[in-house]
Each structure stands twice: as C-alpha cells, then as structure tokens.
Design a protein around this motif. Structure first.
Motif, PDB file in Angstrom:
ATOM      1  N   CYS A  83      -8.259   2.953   7.720  1.00 36.55           N
ATOM      2  CA  CYS A  83      -8.152   1.759   6.884  1.00 36.55           C
ATOM      3  C   CYS A  83      -6.819   1.750   6.122  1.00 36.55           C
ATOM      4  CB  CYS A  83      -9.336   1.678   5.918  1.00 36.55           C
ATOM      5  SG  CYS A  83      -9.296   2.896   4.603  1.00 36.55           S
ATOM      6  N   PRO A  84      -6.450   0.618   5.504  1.00 35.25           N
ATOM      7  CA  PRO A  84      -5.173   0.535   4.775  1.00 35.25           C
ATOM      8  C   PRO A  84      -5.037   1.600   3.682  1.00 35.25           C
ATOM      9  CG  PRO A  84      -6.038  -1.658   5.165  1.00 35.25           C
ATOM     10  CD  PRO A  84      -7.089  -0.717   5.615  1.00 35.25           C
ATOM     11  N   MET A  85      -6.111   1.959   2.992  1.00 34.65           N
ATOM     12  CA  MET A  85      -6.034   2.987   1.955  1.00 34.65           C
ATOM     13  C   MET A  85      -5.601   4.321   2.560  1.00 34.65           C
ATOM     14  SD  MET A  85      -6.275   4.175  -1.094  1.00 34.65           S
ATOM     15  CE  MET A  85      -7.221   3.238  -2.291  1.00 34.65           C
ATOM     16  N   ALA A 112     -12.698  -9.400   2.609  1.00 33.77           N
ATOM     17  CA  ALA A 112     -12.065  -8.935   1.370  1.00 33.77           C
ATOM     18  C   ALA A 112     -10.551  -9.026   1.511  1.00 33.77           C
ATOM     19  CB  ALA A 112     -12.486  -7.509   1.058  1.00 33.77           C
ATOM     20  N   LEU A 113      -9.897  -9.508   0.449  1.00 28.19           N
ATOM     21  CA  LEU A 113      -8.439  -9.501   0.354  1.00 28.19           C
ATOM     22  C   LEU A 113      -8.031  -8.204  -0.329  1.00 28.19           C
ATOM     23  CD1 LEU A 113      -5.913 -11.280   0.895  1.00 28.19           C
ATOM     24  CD2 LEU A 113      -6.082 -12.023  -1.488  1.00 28.19           C
ATOM     25  N   VAL A 114      -7.239  -7.383   0.351  1.00 27.90           N
ATOM     26  CA  VAL A 114      -6.942  -6.021  -0.093  1.00 27.90           C
ATOM     27  C   VAL A 114      -5.482  -5.913  -0.524  1.00 27.90           C
ATOM     28  CG1 VAL A 114      -6.847  -3.623   0.643  1.00 27.90           C
ATOM     29  CG2 VAL A 114      -8.707  -5.083   1.411  1.00 27.90           C
ATOM     30  N   ASN A 115      -5.265  -5.300  -1.690  1.00 26.05           N
ATOM     31  CA  ASN A 115      -3.930  -4.963  -2.189  1.00 26.05           C
ATOM     32  C   ASN A 115      -3.939  -3.496  -2.592  1.00 26.05           C
ATOM     33  OD1 ASN A 115      -2.031  -7.490  -2.518  1.00 26.05           O
ATOM     34  ND2 ASN A 115      -4.121  -8.174  -3.047  1.00 26.05           N
ATOM     35  N   ILE A 116      -3.137  -2.693  -1.921  1.00 25.40           N
ATOM     36  CA  ILE A 116      -3.142  -1.240  -2.115  1.00 25.40           C
ATOM     37  C   ILE A 116      -1.722  -0.776  -2.479  1.00 25.40           C
ATOM     38  CG2 ILE A 116      -3.601   0.996  -1.028  1.00 25.40           C
ATOM     39  CD1 ILE A 116      -5.511  -0.481   0.849  1.00 25.40           C
ATOM     40  N   ARG A 117      -1.646   0.074  -3.471  1.00 19.21           N
ATOM     41  CA  ARG A 117      -0.358   0.664  -3.873  1.00 19.21           C
ATOM     42  C   ARG A 117      -0.506   2.167  -3.980  1.00 19.21           C
ATOM     43  NH1 ARG A 117       2.363   1.544  -8.753  1.00 19.21           N
ATOM     44  NH2 ARG A 117       0.695   0.607  -9.961  1.00 19.21           N
ATOM     45  N   PRO A 118       0.377   2.920  -3.303  1.00 16.36           N
ATOM     46  CA  PRO A 118       0.347   4.372  -3.473  1.00 16.36           C
ATOM     47  C   PRO A 118       0.837   4.759  -4.868  1.00 16.36           C
ATOM     48  CG  PRO A 118       2.175   3.719  -2.053  1.00 16.36           C
ATOM     49  CD  PRO A 118       1.388   2.490  -2.325  1.00 16.36           C
ATOM     50  N   LEU A 119       0.310   5.817  -5.432  1.00 14.53           N
ATOM     51  CA  LEU A 119       0.674   6.314  -6.769  1.00 14.53           C
ATOM     52  C   LEU A 119       1.395   7.646  -6.607  1.00 14.53           C
ATOM     53  CD1 LEU A 119      -2.683   5.491  -8.591  1.00 14.53           C
ATOM     54  CD2 LEU A 119      -0.609   4.117  -8.534  1.00 14.53           C
ATOM     55  N   ARG A 120       2.589   7.744  -7.218  1.00 18.53           N
ATOM     56  CA  ARG A 120       3.415   8.945  -7.055  1.00 18.53           C
ATOM     57  C   ARG A 120       3.599   9.655  -8.385  1.00 18.53           C
ATOM     58  NH1 ARG A 120       6.039   8.518  -2.052  1.00 18.53           N
ATOM     59  NH2 ARG A 120       5.884   6.431  -1.087  1.00 18.53           N
ATOM     60  N   ASP A 121       3.908  10.955  -8.290  1.00 18.60           N
ATOM     61  CA  ASP A 121       4.213  11.734  -9.508  1.00 18.60           C
ATOM     62  C   ASP A 121       5.680  11.564  -9.863  1.00 18.60           C
ATOM     63  OD1 ASP A 121       5.583  13.266  -7.707  1.00 18.60           O
ATOM     64  OD2 ASP A 121       4.125  14.926  -7.703  1.00 18.60           O
ATOM     65  N   HIS A 122       6.151  12.336 -10.838  1.00 17.34           N
ATOM     66  CA  HIS A 122       7.538  12.177 -11.303  1.00 17.34           C
ATOM     67  C   HIS A 122       8.540  12.616 -10.252  1.00 17.34           C
ATOM     68  CE1 HIS A 122       5.905  11.061 -15.093  1.00 17.34           C
ATOM     69  NE2 HIS A 122       5.365  12.287 -15.346  1.00 17.34           N
ATOM     70  N   HIS A 123       8.092  13.367  -9.251  1.00 15.14           N
ATOM     71  CA  HIS A 123       8.984  13.803  -8.185  1.00 15.14           C
ATOM     72  C   HIS A 123       8.912  12.883  -6.965  1.00 15.14           C
ATOM     73  CE1 HIS A 123       9.507  17.484 -10.497  1.00 15.14           C
ATOM     74  NE2 HIS A 123       8.163  17.618 -10.525  1.00 15.14           N
ATOM     75  N   GLY A 124       8.130  11.853  -7.054  1.00 15.00           N
ATOM     76  CA  GLY A 124       8.016  10.928  -5.935  1.00 15.00           C
ATOM     77  C   GLY A 124       6.963  11.293  -4.909  1.00 15.00           C
TER      78      GLY A 124
END
Length: 724
Positions: A83-85, A112-124
């Motif tokens: 899946c997109p996640m 369902a309309l899906v909007n997904i954003r990856p979450l990164r730490d301070h180092h990317g």
C-alpha cells in the motif's frame, strides 16, 4: 493535512516523536482520519475517526494500515505491504490525493482519499510516516452518476432510433446522430459542418423554419423535404425548438421523422384493401364485423358454412341471434364492456344454433376497431368451429374423471408426480396409509419420513419414485417403511412407473404403495410359530419320554403300562389339538375342561358339572392343566366318583387379584362315589400333577383324599384376562 504539518514541536523533538507523544485528544481533534506508523510499518497511533472508518480496532502487530482489507479502485486486492504507506516508509515517497478502496469486517467498502507523508529525524532518516485519509464514497458516487448521465445522454443522442441534429443560429449543422446520417446516406464529414439549407429541397421551407425558431417558436411535426445523397427526396416531419443564451439564438434541437413510407403506403392502399378482402373471404375461420349493438355489418363465406345460413339472412341478424340462450347473456355483457372501452377484447367459447337447430361449439375472439379519438367503430370477431374438438375434450375429461375415480377406489395408495418429482395427485388410500395430507411443495413421495427395511433413514430423493424418475425406468416391488407423523410405521412395497408423452419424453410418474403390514406380521408370526413349534416339539418329546419312563416304572404289567401311557398321550394330544385349532393362541378354559372330561362322563352326562367365568389360558398353561386334569379324571374314573353311577364331579374356577398379579383358582370336588382310602404311597400321577402345576406354572397344588371324595385345589398365576 495542514493541521498535522503545523503541530507544535518541542525543541529538539522530531515530528514523529511529537506525534507519538501527543495526547489522544490532539489526534482526535484533527478533522479527518489519521494514523501513524514507525519505520518498521508498525501502527503506533491512530485517532477515533480512523478506527470508525476501518470499522475495527487494529491488532497490536498490524503493519502499514489498520483496515480489514485493501483494494485498488478497479477492485484488485492490494496487500498492506504494497500500500502507499508501505511505499512511503520504504522509499520516502509522499502520496498526494491517491484513491484506494477499504473493506470493513462486515464486507462493506468505501473509497478513501489518501495523503501520506514520510516523517524524518534531524539527519533525514525516515522515522515513520503519517497518513490522513477520508471517505469520499459520496463524492465518487456523484461523479459516477454525472458520468453515467452524460454517457446516457450521449448514448441517447447517438443511438436514438429517431434522426436528431443540432443546428447553430447561423444554420450550420453542429451535430447529427447515426440515424440522421443513415436517413440521408451521408457520412459525418459530408454532413456535419455544412449549412442545413444545402440538404433541403425547398429553400423557402428551411428559411421559414430558421426564422420561426429564431423568434422562439416551437415547431411540431413541420413538413419538409430533404435531399438524400443518392438524389432521392425524403418526406419528413420536423419537431424543433430553439436554445437561447443571454437572449441570443444559439442553436436548434431537431427531431426528424421520415414519413416517406406513408406516401408510398397511400399508393399501395388500394392494393392492400383488395388483398385484405381476398384473404377475408378465403379464410377457413368465420370473420364478422359488428356494430356497437352486435348487428352484423360484414361477414365471410366461412361463417355461412359454419352456421349453414345464407349471407343475406345473417346480415339481418345480430351475432346474439344465433347464440344459444345458455351463453347469450354472457356474450352480450362482454361485448358491451368491449364497446365501452373497459375491454380491448375478449375470447369466449359458446354454443350456437344452426339453421336446422343443431348445436355447434364456437371459439370466438372479439377485438375492437376505434377511430383516432378512441371512439368505437366496429368489432371484429374471429369464429372457429370447435365442435369436434369439444367432443374430444369431453371424452378426455370423462376419461380423466374415470381414471381419478378408479385410482380413488383402489385399496392401495396411489400418487403421481411431474417430471421434477413434485406431487400432483394422491388418492384417499395414500392419505390413510401415510397419516397425512401431502403438501404443495412435497417431492418424490407423499410420506412424512422414509426408512429402509433395515431401519436406516431413506432420503426422499433416494426413494423408489426418485430412482424411477432419475433413471427413467419402472421399479417393481421395492420395499421401504413409511413413518406417519404420529410415529407409527407402515412397511410397503413400491411400484413406481415413469409416464411418457407421445414423443417418449418423461413427463411424470405414477407410484402404487402396497401396505404389507399384514404380510410382515404374518412372516413374523410364522417365524414365531416355527420357533414355538421347535420349542414345543422338544418339550413334547421330553414329556413323552418322561411319561413313558415313569409309566413303565410304576406299572405292574405291559398291559397296565400301555393303558396308562396311552391315556396320558391322548391327554397330551387333546391339548395340542385344541391349541393347534387356535393357532397356539389362548384357549377357553371351559372348552378345555369339556374336552378333557367328556370321555369320562359315561352315559349320564350330568355326572360332571363345570362352572366358571369365561376365561382364556395361554398355551403353556393349557398343556400343564390338560395333563393335570386328565390324571384327576383318570383316577376318578378308576377309583373315585366317576367309577359308580351315583358319583358326581364338579369343577369350578374363579380369578382374583393378588397384589399386582391375577391368580386362577380352580376347585376339583368329587362326591357320591365309593369311600376314599388315602394311598399308602405317592404314585407317578401325583408327582406328574405337582410338577405340571408347581414346577411348570409356579402355582400351588393341594390334593386331599377325603372319605367323601377327592378334593383338589389349584392356584396358578396367569396373564390372561376374563372375557367381557
């Protein structure tokens, strides 16, 4: 998504850490379904709206999504790990406004309309990802409905059977459907984009049409002539209206009806009328036209032949005049309703009177001819003589009635089914045998339950009737057991036979179920009799052996032995003879005593008195009593009351209840004979009697040698009852 993007961050805390540490109320406050996965795809947080849309509470070890199942929009399954996640966590790819289909545990689905954003730490590096999704099923439904309606409109325009075209305010053809092109024989390139006047044969007519439409007038079936590609002229009727935008004439919408055939039809009308008249007269069935009163306006020769009346006579009559009085009122009422418009037409079978007074049966089909305003003009009546068919039908009906009466009179259960096994007929014997009235949905058999002869259940679709229908063959003498609703069972033999039509196709079957209860009982009784006979023969042989041994032991000579042994054998034979006559069932006690005592009564038949209630004794008791009473009679004839003319013997009995059992109490009393001297020793006869009563019958035997006469009391427990 903006609400999530602007969550406040604590100093040095990443977005992922802030979301993990956020209180549940913060996620629930986000307007939409939200969930958070760690770098391994594990669900770590989700709000109440996400749980509601999923329709479930995810397990602790679920990854990438908390839904029950995922699908692509086209319905193909979408694994959670694809899946997109999962893509966002693996590659860091964000997803914007993607559409997926989510299935809940109850089987319902939504888009369902899906909007997904990856979450990164301070180092990317990716720490996880957040997914905001919403149910857009309603929007999708609206979009689908709009697409469907547009498609329907396009389909209506392009595939309509009526020619359609749209013309601009300047007279240029903007659009035309295939029916329009087919009407004139042009291709789309040859027709669309050209001025409409190019295709009109009369320039003033198209000029008038455009002028009137530009003024807002609507045209209904306006006559015009169009020039086809092959040079022919098409006569058409145009229905059109103008469309205006901001008060300006924008275009027209035109429906074109080709009426060229009408002109050709007018030319051929005279020829058709002639052909119709010829057909009218050549028909083998009677045809008439009648006015609203039923008076005959027109008729053909066939009706004259059917009624054996001349045309002139019939034209002076109403069709009710030749109708038999039994059917006249009914035919008149139906025709009146037809004239009033309550019926478009009707059919009736009626009797008609010929000129010679004989009766013919007619099938009449009556229809109406009305003017354009719907007013009744005349009725057309098609008449067929069905007298011979009616006679045949009556014979068939009588045959069917006779067959039903015959089947009802049969003492065996009979029923029929159609080719699918549904019960169509059953007689009274079938109801009596099965203890029930078959129901409309019964199949294969009229019984409630079926069993095989060994007692195992027999499904109805495996019964003899089902086998006969499925294998299309007759079955003879198959045995089964029917259980009635009250639990009783009836063994029977089945004789199902398929029924075929004239072409040999199976159209049903008939089954006769013969109750074999009596035969089964007879077989069981015969087996019991054989077993009983075997047992009796063994016992009789043992008894004869004992009689011979002890008679010889206590006899002083061969003559004495022969006399004693013969008497005892005769007594045993009498008991067997009596039981044999009664098929080894219970024997009347008075008859038994009478047959035993009769040979000892002598010339004076009054010397023996027998008295007691009518009572039946079982075979075992009969044999033992016979041996005992025969010994008593023999002793009485030799030494006791029956040895002299003055002596007498009385035998009486009664039955009384002793607790839970019945006891036969029999008294033997001798008097008037020689003085009795008690024997000095107990002989074989006494031991035989005690054995018969006390050992064989578990009773009591008391023998007393009084000087006035011998007395004997016998008490025996019995199962038989006093006859009422």
């Amino acid at each position: 998504m903006s609400s999530v993007e602007h969550l406040p961050r604590a100093l040095g805390i990443t977005e992922y850490e802030a979301l993990v540490a956020a209180p549940p109320s913060l996620l629930d406050a986000i307007p939409g379904a939200v969930y958070l996965c760690d770098r391994g795809g594990q669900l770590v947080r989700y709000n109440a709206e996400a749980q509601e849309l999923w329709g479930r509470v995810p397990d602790a070890n679920e990854r990438f999504c908390g839904s029950h199942r995922l699908f692509h929009i086209d319905g193909r399954p979408l694994r959670h790990e694809d899946c997109p996640m999962a893509e966002a966590i693996r590659t860091g790819t964000a997803t914007r406004n993607a559409e997926v289909m989510i299935e809940k545990p109850d089987g319902s689905r939504f888009v369902a309309l899906v909007n997904i954003r990856p979450l990164r730490d301070h180092h990317g590096d990716i720490q996880g990802a957040i997914n905001c999704f919403q149910d857009i099923s309603a929007r999708k439904a609206v979009e689908d409905e709009l697409r469907r309606k547009n498609a329907e409109l396009d389909d209506f325009f392009e595939n309509a059977a009526v020619p359609l075209h749209i013309v601009s305010g300047e007279g240029i053809i903007l659009r035309a459907n295939q029916s329009e092109l087919d009407l004139l024989g042009y291709t789309a390139d040859e027709y669309i984009g050209r001025h409409i006047a190019t295709f009109h044969a009369e320039a003033p007519v198209i000029g008038e049409i455009l002028e009137r439409l530009s003024c807002g007038e609507r045209l209904i079936r306006f006559p015009a002539q169009l020039r086809a590609k092959d040079g022919s002229i098409k006569h058409v009727l145009i229905t059109s209206s103008g469309r205006f935008e901001d008060g300006r004439f924008a275009n027209t919408r035109c429906f074109t009806i080709d009426v060229t055939d009408l002109y050709e039809a007018e030319a051929a009308r005279a020829d058709i009328d002639g052909r119709l008249a010829a057909t009218y007269e050549a028909a083998n069935v009677g045809i008439t036209e009648a006015d609203h009163t039923g008076r005959i306006l027109r008729l053909n020769d066939a009706l004259c032949r059917i009624l054996d009346m001349p045309r002139e006579q019939l034209l002076r009559m109403s069709f009710l005049d030749y109708t038999h009085e039994d059917d006249r009122e009914r035919d008149a009422a139906l025709y009146a309703r037809q004239v009033r418009g309550e019926l478009e037409g009707y059919s009736i079978r009626k009797k008609a009177l010929r000129r010679d007074g004989t009766i013919r049966y007619l099938d009449v089909s009556s229809t109406s001819v009305r003017d354009p305003e719907g007013r009744f003009r005349y009725g057309v009546r098609v008449i067929q003589d069905v007298t011979e068919a009616k006679t045949l039908e009556d014979r068939i009906r009588d045959g069917e009635r006779h067959m039903r009466e015959l089947l009802e009179a049969l003492p065996a259960a009979v029923y029929t089914t159609d080719q699918h096994g549904r019960v169509t007929f059953y007689n009274k014997a079938a109801v009596e045998m099965t203890g029930r009235i078959p129901q409309p949905d019964d199949e294969w058999c009229v019984s409630w339950r079926l069993y095989r002869p060994d007692g195992t259940p027999l499904p109805h679709d495996e019964c003899p009737m089902a086998v006969a229908l499925k294998e299309q063959r007759a079955i003879r003498g198959a045995e089964a057991v029917a259980e009635r609703p009250d639990g009783t069972r009836v063994p029977f033999m089945a004789y199902p036979t398929p029924l075929r039509d004239a072409e040999g196709n199976v159209v049903g079957a008939i089954n006769m179920m013969v109750d074999i209860t009596q035969r089964k009982q007879a077989e069981a009784h015969q087996k019991a009799l054989v077993a009983e006979l075997n047992h009796r023969v063994k016992n009789t042989l043992a008894t004869v052996q004992s009689l011979a041994l002890h008679s010889a032991k206590h006899s002083s000579s061969i003559t004495d032995f022969a006399e004693a042994f013969q008497a005892r054998l005769l007594a045993l034979a009498k008991a067997h003879d009596l039981l044999t006559k009664r098929h080894w069932k219970e024997a009347p006690l008075d008859v038994l005593l009478g047959e035993i005592a009769a040979p000892f009564a002598g010339k004076n038949g009054d010397s023996i008195k027998i008295d007691g209630p009518a009572f039946q004794v079982d075979p075992k008791t009969t044999l033992s009593l016979t041996m005992t009473l025969n010994e008593l009679c023999t002793n009485a004839a030799k030494y006791g009351a029956l040895s002299s003319q003055e002596g007498a013997l009385s035998v009486s009995w009664k039955v009384h209840q002793d607790g839970a059992r019945s006891v036969l109490h029999l008294d033997w009393n001798e008097h008037g004979g020689p003085r009795v001297t008690p024997p000095t020793r107990r002989g074989f006869g006494t031991r035989l009697m005690k054995t018969c009563i006390e050992h064989d019958l578990a009773g009591q035997f008391d023998l007393a040698f009084d000087a006035a006469g011998v007395r004997c009391q016998i008490k025996i427990p019995v199962n038989s009852k006093i006859d009422q």
